[in-house]
Design a protein around this motif. Structure first.
Motif, PDB file in Angstrom:
ATOM      1  N   SER A  53      80.981  25.663  42.315  1.00 37.73           N
ATOM      2  CA  SER A  53      79.608  25.239  42.072  1.00 37.73           C
ATOM      3  C   SER A  53      78.679  26.396  42.441  1.00 37.73           C
ATOM      4  CB  SER A  53      79.299  24.004  42.906  1.00 37.73           C
ATOM      5  OG  SER A  53      79.561  24.283  44.245  1.00 37.73           O
ATOM      6  N   PRO A  54      77.465  26.383  41.907  1.00 37.35           N
ATOM      7  CA  PRO A  54      76.600  27.564  42.030  1.00 37.35           C
ATOM      8  C   PRO A  54      76.418  28.062  43.459  1.00 37.35           C
ATOM      9  CG  PRO A  54      75.435  25.675  41.104  1.00 37.35           C
ATOM     10  CD  PRO A  54      76.871  25.363  41.081  1.00 37.35           C
ATOM     11  N   PHE A  55      76.378  27.148  44.433  1.00 35.71           N
ATOM     12  CA  PHE A  55      76.064  27.636  45.773  1.00 35.71           C
ATOM     13  C   PHE A  55      77.303  28.055  46.553  1.00 35.71           C
ATOM     14  CE2 PHE A  55      76.007  23.075  45.500  1.00 35.71           C
ATOM     15  CZ  PHE A  55      76.988  22.736  46.386  1.00 35.71           C
ATOM     16  N   GLN A  56      78.484  27.990  45.906  1.00 32.62           N
ATOM     17  CA  GLN A  56      79.678  28.466  46.597  1.00 32.62           C
ATOM     18  C   GLN A  56      80.030  29.878  46.189  1.00 32.62           C
ATOM     19  OE1 GLN A  56      82.162  25.292  45.272  1.00 32.62           O
ATOM     20  NE2 GLN A  56      82.266  24.381  47.296  1.00 32.62           N
ATOM     21  N   VAL A  60      75.178  34.043  46.208  1.00 30.96           N
ATOM     22  CA  VAL A  60      74.230  32.937  46.113  1.00 30.96           C
ATOM     23  C   VAL A  60      72.943  33.240  46.877  1.00 30.96           C
ATOM     24  CG1 VAL A  60      75.394  31.768  47.988  1.00 30.96           C
ATOM     25  CG2 VAL A  60      73.969  30.478  46.447  1.00 30.96           C
ATOM     26  N   VAL A  63      70.674  35.301  44.797  1.00 28.09           N
ATOM     27  CA  VAL A  63      70.103  34.502  43.709  1.00 28.09           C
ATOM     28  C   VAL A  63      68.976  33.638  44.246  1.00 28.09           C
ATOM     29  CG1 VAL A  63      70.580  32.665  42.069  1.00 28.09           C
ATOM     30  CG2 VAL A  63      72.213  34.502  42.360  1.00 28.09           C
ATOM     31  N   LYS A  64      69.216  33.071  45.427  1.00 31.18           N
ATOM     32  CA  LYS A  64      68.181  32.223  46.034  1.00 31.18           C
ATOM     33  C   LYS A  64      66.936  33.035  46.328  1.00 31.18           C
ATOM     34  CE  LYS A  64      70.818  28.888  48.593  1.00 31.18           C
ATOM     35  NZ  LYS A  64      71.276  28.664  49.947  1.00 31.18           N
ATOM     36  N   GLU A  68      63.269  32.426  44.884  1.00 30.48           N
ATOM     37  CA  GLU A  68      62.107  32.279  45.750  1.00 30.48           C
ATOM     38  C   GLU A  68      61.001  33.245  45.322  1.00 30.48           C
ATOM     39  OE1 GLU A  68      61.637  30.126  47.991  1.00 30.48           O
ATOM     40  OE2 GLU A  68      59.838  30.913  48.944  1.00 30.48           O
ATOM     41  N   ARG A  71      59.424  32.113  42.266  1.00 29.10           N
ATOM     42  CA  ARG A  71      58.508  31.012  42.552  1.00 29.10           C
ATOM     43  C   ARG A  71      57.155  31.557  42.996  1.00 29.10           C
ATOM     44  NH1 ARG A  71      56.156  28.783  46.380  1.00 29.10           N
ATOM     45  NH2 ARG A  71      57.153  30.023  47.996  1.00 29.10           N
ATOM     46  N   ARG A  74      55.350  32.910  40.084  1.00 29.49           N
ATOM     47  CA  ARG A  74      54.770  31.818  39.285  1.00 29.49           C
ATOM     48  C   ARG A  74      53.491  31.313  39.930  1.00 29.49           C
ATOM     49  NH1 ARG A  74      60.005  29.982  38.390  1.00 29.49           N
ATOM     50  NH2 ARG A  74      59.857  28.585  40.155  1.00 29.49           N
ATOM     51  N   GLU A 259      36.232   3.040  53.094  1.00 33.61           N
ATOM     52  CA  GLU A 259      37.318   3.950  53.414  1.00 33.61           C
ATOM     53  C   GLU A 259      38.475   3.762  52.437  1.00 33.61           C
ATOM     54  OE1 GLU A 259      40.131   5.019  57.232  1.00 33.61           O
ATOM     55  OE2 GLU A 259      39.125   3.086  57.079  1.00 33.61           O
ATOM     56  N   ALA A 260      38.785   2.504  52.156  1.00 36.38           N
ATOM     57  CA  ALA A 260      39.895   2.215  51.267  1.00 36.38           C
ATOM     58  C   ALA A 260      39.648   2.756  49.867  1.00 36.38           C
ATOM     59  CB  ALA A 260      40.130   0.710  51.216  1.00 36.38           C
ATOM     60  N   PHE A 261      38.396   2.733  49.441  1.00 31.12           N
ATOM     61  CA  PHE A 261      38.098   3.214  48.099  1.00 31.12           C
ATOM     62  C   PHE A 261      37.817   4.702  48.053  1.00 31.12           C
ATOM     63  CE2 PHE A 261      37.818  -1.139  46.944  1.00 31.12           C
ATOM     64  CZ  PHE A 261      38.069  -1.159  45.599  1.00 31.12           C
TER      65      PHE A 261
END
Lengths: 818, 351
Positions: A53-56, A60, A63-64, A68, A71, A74, A259-261
């Motif tokens: 799996s990707p994180f094994q 990795v 890639v992380k 990041e 991100r 972006r 307050e509620a509104f």
């Protein structure tokens, strides 16, 4: 046969020869090697860690980190977009930086931005509050004044005097004060004032009414300005309200509801001077805040612009890094953990280039050990890779949309380049419309450089991608239009005088009795005199119908011949003897013969009825042809052809499966034991090895398969030929439609002397031409040409269940992002 | 017209059925769960989820993740899908879709009311509410002091109003009363939903009655188990059971008098569909009952997809997604708290 083998190789006919290679890369040069390969973009890696799996996987963490960073990028892009700036690459871009450095820079920038944003947000919050307070003050004072209009004038004056002596030391902190209801001047009526979103007012009022059991008075007024909602960054309309009520319990309830509104309550002093004083104060603080906010925004914009200069570059860089690590994750560690082992496909011509790149990588990373690159054998079939250019790529796309060719299979795109636009033009034959298309195609091609770099809408994208297809289509349309002699459905005397003329000078009987032939036939295309004559349609229909059949038979023959080349290429003599030969015989005995008859009829000018000939060839082959006889010996020939066709059917059905079965039993005679594991590898090497047959061969399956094929071909021969009649049908529809628009719209409007009617007629004609004839008809002719290629042509030889060569390349990376 | 849905169903609901089936194929599979269970950190989970349909929702989250963020974003995806479907739906499907959210509405009402009773901040409570069960005036619930006010002030505007008719008392709100209110509301809601589905008829009625009956029976069992040892009388308990389902009416009579978990078991084992659930549990154990019920529910929900032309798929999809989000929450909690050995305790594989 010799001649065929010695033909010069066609680039696009067969996909590139591929080879399966193994790379053994020392860890220290791995990253560089992969990024050089990415720049080269000619090696397709195979995922050796499929089960992980990707994180094994190994890389990795990198890639992380890349994820990041992207991100953050972006986030910057988003911020820049929100600020209304354009991320433009700076002309003098700074030198390359390392990934680690970039990571730090990004983190710094992000931290800075977030801090700035939170500051701005806080300021904005205060600003909003002040703005709201100001509005509440303005509006609420109106209510208060009107509600106590006359009765308390004197009273207020007195209070005014009292307060005017104060020095208002405490007003500065008024905002921080708890909401305080105005002092109950009269009869214990108090009020709460505040501001609320306009959309919530109705439910708010209802809720207040219910909670206080109607013991309240609700006043509202729309606020003058819109207020920026910090959460959604949109301007929202708000409404100022003042609620009058009595009693302490009601007050807590109302405050809770507020307050509620999400309604913000602000204290409004009942006293006018105080109110004015506060208003002034609020206004001054507002303007102060505004300048602070502006300064903050400017500062942030500056920071963002400096980021924007490099944003594109950074994004590319991070994207590449991520791709490199993703690829590294596909590699395996060897036993010593010092090398990475990769496998993949590459075209044979690229081997030296790859080796060079790898050597460069070794050199640049000062590695002690070189990268080992060697060819391996593979079990699975190689990917299909055509080296297309911008002209052929669109045609290759047309073929690939149906199915990617098997490895080294004959590629129909070679022929599609010409046949596709030609068949399109047969349906779209009008040189006026052709010129319009040509202009469009030329515009696209002339602005290729500019359009290629910018982002287009999906429709324009499609149009732009097919610009060369469009170009050829339009050129062929002009050609076919000249043959059909149609220019927006109007015939022209381009190639000289018409061959026909009236019987007498008055030309009164031209429509009834007809014209007489006076000179040699019109040199090119259809004689313009046919236009408007009584026999125009029968003549054109017969011409186009026969043309369609001729074109169809030729194209289908080409398809079958390509199947011969395929069989020869793959050394499959069975397919030649028991598939190609009977197929050729069957198709040409029936429809080849029909084509021959058509040509003879055209040349001889015979009046024979070809329907009759073809139908009675089957129904009563021995009957005399009578007046339908076209040439000597036709009757005998027909019987022979019919016999050949009948023989061809079992020929293509039975022998092949039986021969396969015999070959199979011969090959495995006496070998009842399975092959030992060690010898497996060697047998695997041959693509058509015995082992595969042993596993796969199943007589009944093979037979059913062959039966389906034969039936499909026999029935297909009839239905495909009929299918080519769409060439005629669409061309007829096109010319009829354009005639209608020309005669019933343009000419009709031109009949009036009124300029307005003429203009309207012209406009309608122009729109109909542009949208119906140029767009809809182009689309429909395109689709029909597509069908003729995919079904009628390609089913004769094309398997199309290969897979595309997808090399690891940075160039394709940027395309994916868009 | 029973059996003729195929003729007319697609006119209005074909598109949405296709959409919901497409969504369903995006549910995490057992392979995904196996991978997720092997994750070491929450970042690993994020990385794995980024390859699934949750990807776009999680990709912009900064790196130190929290379980709540994951759950929040996953729920957001479900809500987005729901809103999309609701905006595309026509009657009666839109009503059906709205019915699905009423359960959350009840839960939210109870959450807010209990929260204010314990003097919690309303905004904090609002964040904990399920976004599917939100309604405009939900924050005002805090104003109410007793049931009657609750109804008169707030709930009269919501779709829950009719369900309240049975529990309007002027009693003050306390924990016990709120719990009874929740169950009464739920009972009324399930019965109403059941009637609505019966009215729709056809395959929808058939499939939904099965699913809702299971839901009602599960609630009956849970009510019984939770009320053992409390001051709730038998009659009161009896009143909380929904008036349909496999256990209705005889099973309810028996459940009402149960005094411990083994008696409940005795009652339930008389019903073949529930025998298998209880067969998995050892005597005297009620811990694993929830999971067993969830597993059975998931199985039934998946079966709803086997038939076409009915609304049950929407209900089933929403429930399956919610189960998936519960799974994700459990897995990420286990990973975050380093309790990986317990990961499998509560994860219900969907496929």
């Amino acid at each position: 046969m010799e001649y065929l083998d010695n033909l010069p190789p066609m680039d696009l006919m067969r996909s590139e020869k591929m080879t399966f290679v193994q790379l053994i890369i020392p860890v220290e040069s791995a990253h560089r090697a992969i990024s050089y390969l990415g720049q080269l973009g000619l090696l397709q890696f195979r995922d050796l860690n499929d089960e992980k799996s990707p994180f094994q996987r190994t890389f990795v963490n990198q890639v992380k980190r890349c994820a990041e960073m992207s991100r953050k990028l972006r986030f910057f892009k988003d911020q820049i977009h929100k600020a209304g700036l354009l991320p433009s690459p700076h002309p003098a871009s700074q030198p390359d930086i390392e990934l680690e450095e970039l990571e730090m820079q990004l983190a710094e920038h992000e931290h800075e931005l977030i801090e700035m944003n939170s500051n701005t947000e806080k300021l904005q919050q205060t600003y909003n509050e002040l703005l709201e307070f100001k509005m509440v003050l303005q509006k609420a004072s109106d209510f208060l004044v009107s509600s106590r209009s006359n009765s308390t004038v004197q009273e207020r004056e007195m209070v005014e005097n009292v307060y005017s002596n104060d020095d208002y030391a405490d007003t500065a902190s008024l905002l921080e004060q708890e909401m305080q209801p105005g002092p109950s001047v009269q009869s214990g009526v108090r009020f709460v004032s505040g501001i609320i979103c306009k959309s919530k007012v109705l439910t708010f009022e209802r809720m207040l009414f219910r909670a206080t059991r109607g013991n309240m008075f609700f006043n509202q007024a729309a606020a003058d300005d819109q207020i920026l909602d910090p959460s959604s960054n949109e301007m929202v309309e708000k409404t100022v309200f003042v609620v009058f009520f009595s009693g302490e319990q009601a007050r807590t309830k109302i405050l809770k509801i507020c307050e509620a509104f999400g309604a913000n309550c602000y204290p409004v002093p009942e006293d006018v001077t105080k109110r004015m004083q506060i208003t002034r104060e609020v206004s001054s603080r507002l303007s102060e805040l505004e300048t602070t906010l502006d300064a903050g925004t400017r500062h942030r914009d500056k920071a963002l612009t400096s980021i924007g200069f490099q944003l594109v570059k950074w994004m590319n860089m991070v994207g590449r890094e991520k791709a490199v690590y993703d690829t590294l994750n596909m590699l395996n560690f060897d036993v010593t953990k010092k090398c990475l082992v990769g496998e993949g496909w590459c075209p044979i011509f690229a081997k030296t280039k790859i080796q060079e790149a790898l050597q460069r990588a070794t050199f640049d990373s000062n590695s002690q050990v070189g990268i080992i690159f060697h060819v391996m054998d593979a079990v699975e079939s190689p990917p299909t890779y055509f080296r297309t250019n911008r002209f052929t790529s669109a045609f290759q796309e047309i073929v690939d949309a149906y199915g990617v060719a098997n490895y080294q299979e004959a590629n129909p795109a070679v022929y599609t380049v010409v046949t596709f636009p030609f068949l399109f033009a047969v349906m779209f034959g009008d040189w006026g419309h052709g010129i319009c298309l040509l202009l469009g195609a030329l515009v696209l091609i002339a602005r290729e450089r500019k359009l290629g770099t910018q982002k287009l809408g999906s429709f324009m994208e499609m149009l732009f991608g097919g610009r060369y297809v469009l170009l050829l289509m339009s050129i062929f349309s002009i050609y076919c239009g000249l043959i059909y002699n149609e220019f927006f459905s109007v015939p022209f005397h381009i190639f000289g005088e018409s061959a026909y003329k009236c019987r007498d000078s008055s030309c009164s009987d031209a429509r009834s009795i007809g014209l007489i032939k006076s000179r040699d036939p019109y040199p090119f295309g259809v004689d313009p005199s046919w236009r408007g004559s009584r026999t125009e349609l029968p003549f054109l229909n017969s011409l186009k119908m026969k043309l369609s059949i001729l074109l169809g038979v030729v194209q289908m023959n080409l398809g079958i011949i390509l199947s011969y080349f395929n069989a020869r290429f793959f050394g499959n003599s069975l397919d030649i003897k028991y598939q190609f030969v009977p197929q050729m015989i069957f198709l040409n005995c029936l429809f080849g013969y029909l084509s021959l008859l058509i040509v003879i009829k055209w040349c001889s000018g015979s009046q024979a009825d070809l329907y009759h000939v073809m139908i009675y060839m089957f129904l009563s082959p021995f009957e005399d042809l009578g007046e339908n006889k076209l040439f000597w010996g036709q009757g005998v020939l027909q019987v022979i052809l019919l016999l050949c066709a009948v023989v061809a059917v079992p020929w293509m059905l039975f022998p092949k499966p039986f021969i396969l079965k015999r070959l199979h039993t011969e090959r495995f005679q006496g070998r009842t034991y399975g092959l030992l594991g060690t010898s497996d590898m060697k047998i695997d090497d041959e693509p058509d090895s015995a082992r595969q047959h042993q596993e796969d061969f199943n007589f009944s399956e093979e037979f059913v398969h062959q039966m389906i094929h034969s039936i499909e071909f026999v029935l297909g021969a009839v239905s495909n030929t009929a299918s080519y009649l769409r060439l005629w049908a669409l061309s007829l529809a096109h010319s009829e439609l354009s005639t209608v628009f020309y005669e019933k719209v343009l000419l009709l409007a031109w009949g009036y002397e009124n300029i307005i009617i003429r203009l309207v007629g012209l406009a309608v004609f122009a729109f109909a031409t542009a949208f119906i004839l140029l767009m809809m008809e182009t689309l429909s002719a395109f689709l029909h040409a597509l069908r003729l290629h995919w079904v009628e042509f390609q089913n004769k030889f094309y398997h199309g269940d290969g897979y595309k060569f997808r090399p690891f390349s940075f160039a394709s990376l940027t395309d994916d992002d868009d | 017209m029973y059996g003729f849905e195929a003729l007319t169903f697609n006119i209005h609901s074909g598109y949405l059925e296709a959409i919901v089936r497409g969504h369903r194929s995006g549910l995490l599979t057992a392979a995904d769960y196996n991978n997720l269970c092997q994750c070491e950190t929450l970042d690993d989970i994020k990385m794995h989820l980024s390859a699934t349909e949750y990807g776009p929702y999680l990709q912009n989250e900064p790196s130190p993740l929290h379980t709540t963020t994951i759950v929040e974003k996953c729920t957001l995806k479900l809500v987005d899908e729901y809103k999309h479907m609701l905006s595309q739906a026509t009657e009666p499907l839109s009503t059906f879709l709205q019915y699905i959210t009423y359960g959350h509405m009840i839960d939210n009402v109870v959450l807010i009311v209990t929260g204010t009773l314990h003097e919690r901040d309303v905004h904090e409570l609002l964040e904990k509410c399920h976004p599917l069960g939100m309604f405009d005036s939900i924050a005002t619930l805090a104003v109410a002091q007793n049931m009657r006010e609750l109804y008169r002030l707030v709930l009269v505007d919501t779709p829950l109003a009719p369900y309240f008719s049975e529990c309007i008392t002027s009693e003050d709100l306390d924990d016990m009363n709120i719990e009874i209110m929740r169950n009464t509301l739920y009972k009324a809601y399930l019965e109403d939903f059941y009637d609505f589905c019966q009215k729709l008829g056809g395959a929808t009625a058939e499939i939904m009655s099965d699913l809702l009956a299971f839901e009602a029976d599960r609630r009956a069992v849970n009510i019984t188990i939770n009320s053992i040892g409390t001051e709730l009388t038998r009659d009161d308990r009896r009143k909380l059971y929904s008036n349909f389902g496999l256990l209705y009416p005889y099973g309810h009579e028996e459940l009402a008098v149960c005094e411990d978990i083994d008696q409940v078991r005795g009652v339930m084992e008389k019903y073949p569909p529930y025998q298998t659930i209880f067969a998995k549990l050892s005597y005297g154990e009620s811990q694993m009952l929830d999971k067993a019920f969830y597993e059975e529910e998931v199985k039934r929900l998946c079966l709803a997809f086997e038939q076409q032309f009915h609304y049950g798929v929407f209900f089933a999809y929403m429930r399956l997604r919610e189960q998936e989000i519960r799974n994700l929450m459990w897995i990420s909690e286990c990973v975050a708290q380093n309790q990986k050995s317990r990961v499998h305790d509560s994860v219900v594989f969907i496929f």
